[in-house]
Scaffold this motif. Structure first.
Motif, mmCIF file in Angstrom:
data_model
loop_
_atom_site.group_PDB
_atom_site.id
_atom_site.type_symbol
_atom_site.label_atom_id
_atom_site.label_comp_id
_atom_site.label_asym_id
_atom_site.label_seq_id
_atom_site.Cartn_x
_atom_site.Cartn_y
_atom_site.Cartn_z
ATOM 1 N N THR A 181 0.978 -1.162 0.051
ATOM 2 C CA THR A 181 -0.082 -0.003 0.042
ATOM 3 C C THR A 181 0.900 1.268 -0.012
ATOM 4 O OG1 THR A 181 -1.782 -0.938 1.077
ATOM 5 C CG2 THR A 181 -1.772 1.204 1.238
ATOM 6 N N ARG A 182 2.174 1.128 0.578
ATOM 7 C CA ARG A 182 3.133 2.231 0.552
ATOM 8 C C ARG A 182 3.086 2.790 -0.877
ATOM 9 N NH1 ARG A 182 9.397 2.613 1.856
ATOM 10 N NH2 ARG A 182 9.511 1.466 -0.145
ATOM 11 N N SER A 185 0.236 5.237 -1.607
ATOM 12 C CA SER A 185 0.035 6.243 -0.761
ATOM 13 C C SER A 185 -0.320 7.792 -1.079
ATOM 14 C CB SER A 185 1.094 6.203 0.750
ATOM 15 O OG SER A 185 2.203 6.430 0.257
ATOM 16 N N PRO A 189 -6.763 8.030 -0.630
ATOM 17 C CA PRO A 189 -6.971 6.888 0.037
ATOM 18 C C PRO A 189 -8.404 6.456 0.177
ATOM 19 C CG PRO A 189 -6.913 8.933 1.465
ATOM 20 C CD PRO A 189 -6.366 9.043 -0.136
ATOM 21 N N VAL A 240 -3.511 4.895 5.318
ATOM 22 C CA VAL A 240 -2.739 5.429 4.079
ATOM 23 C C VAL A 240 -2.315 6.694 4.246
ATOM 24 C CG1 VAL A 240 -3.331 5.840 1.575
ATOM 25 C CG2 VAL A 240 -4.300 3.602 2.461
ATOM 26 N N ARG A 244 1.912 8.164 4.239
ATOM 27 C CA ARG A 244 2.497 9.384 3.555
ATOM 28 C C ARG A 244 3.562 10.148 4.684
ATOM 29 N NH1 ARG A 244 -2.592 12.588 0.851
ATOM 30 N NH2 ARG A 244 -3.301 10.921 -0.468
#
Length: 361
Positions: A181-182, A185, A189, A240, A244
């Motif tokens: 998911t990074r 990001s 989201p 999410v 960041r």
């Protein structure tokens, strides 16, 4: 450009991660409560994610109907392979293993075992993605692992129970999910979480129905949808956003508060006893969490030239010119370029600080 910035290291990432953790932590004993009403485990996994996807999808449609402009960068075609892997690992495999584990594991122990997700997230971030790690963080991870192992061990030669192993497997799947998911990001989201919920929920629900499961009564159905919307949907949106600002490993550390919240709620809902093993495990995990939260990372570092798209304000990292079609006002979203720079300030491995450290220490 050189300079020294003074700013709160954990703001606003830490509050986002902690609220995300609270919502997800509360969902575990509530899911256990639904399983106790006879809801099939696999079916419940699908309903939780469908609740997330339908709720967030409705929010997106409502926003569009009101004509509110999107303030986040949309998902692009290049994001789709990463999104597919996120849905598979975190939306299909993870919740299924958790529901299976909850069938035979006390809710309080299951809630604390979810600390393994933070450990898996951190380990993958350090080993695979080379996020910065020091002795304090490693000591914290070791304390969290010790607490998790204490909870999962049955004793009497029985070893680690299958329910505990299933929950640990779910945590590893979510650790993979968090790291993947990074890669997404910088995008919206809510859009990420809505797509993940709809696809993962539909797949799990279809497989459960094909396997002979039947839909529960309206009350349980609505309860599962609400738990999924808050504990999986809103929680993921906040997670999410935290990625960041904090990077994957640090967000995972803050998210490790989820099991403590789940355990407290489980003790109230199921009147489970507070055993010595539970107390010792909680202390070990609390020490591990403290070591992560007390981290301070500050050194001179270089930023290479970078081009990307995400929601931002014109801080020290965003000193760029605007074209005639770029949005006015702040915060805003548009494709922009970062010029090379060198400066020093407290930071985490967020969107703009994914640099190496060997040559800088």
């Amino acid at each position: 450009m050189r300079g020294r910035l003074k700013s709160g290291l954990s703001w606003p990432g830490a509050p986002m991660a902690l609220v995300s953790a609270a919502l997800f932590g509360a969902s575990t004993p509530l899911a256990k409560l639904l399983l106790g009403q006879g809801v099939d485990a696999w079916l419940l996994a699908g309903l939780l994610y469908l609740g997330s996807g339908v709720g967030l999808g409705a929010a997106l449609l409502f926003r569009s109907a009101l004509g509110v402009p999107a303030s986040e960068a949309p998902l692009r075609r290049s994001d789709l392979p990463w999104l597919a892997l996120v849905v598979l690992s975190g939306g299909v495999v993870g919740p299924l293993l958790l529901m299976v584990g909850l069938l035979t594991t006390p809710a309080s122990s299951a809630a604390l075992l979810l600390n393994v997700e933070g450990l898996a997230t951190m380990g993958i971030a350090w080993i695979v993605f080379h996020e910065n790690v020091d002795r304090r963080l490693l000591a914290g991870a070791a304390a969290i692992l010790a607490g998790a192992m204490l909870l999962s061990w049955r004793g009497g030669g029985a070893g680690v129970g299958p329910g505990a192993l299933a929950i640990v497997g779910a945590c590893i799947a979510w650790g993979i999910d968090n790291n993947l998911t990074r890669k997404l990001s910088s995008a919206d989201p809510t859009q990420i979480a809505a797509i993940k919920g709809l696809v993962a929920g539909a797949v799990n629900l279809a497989l459960a129905l094909a396997n002979g499961a039947s839909l529960p009564a309206a009350g349980a159905l609505g309860g599962a949808g609400l738990v999924g919307f808050m504990g999986y949907g809103v929680s993921l949106v906040l997670f999410v956003l935290a990625l960041r600002h904090l990077g994957t490993a640090r967000t995972g550390a803050y998210f490790s508060t989820a099991p403590f919240i789940g355990t407290a709620l489980a003790l109230l809902l199921f009147h489970e006893p507070v055993t010595a093993r539970l107390a010792i495990a909680a202390i070990l995990m609390g020490v591990g969490l403290y070591l992560h939260l007390a981290e301070s990372h500050d050194h001179e570092h270089a930023h290479d030239a970078l081009e990307h798209e995400h929601r931002h304000v014109h801080d020290s990292h965003h000193q760029h010119d605007h074209g005639p079609d770029d949005p006015a006002g702040e915060p805003h979203t548009h494709w922009h370029r970062h010029a090379p720079m060198v400066h020093r300030h407290p930071h985490y491995p967020d969107l703009h600080h994914r640099h190496g450290h060997a040559a800088e220490r």
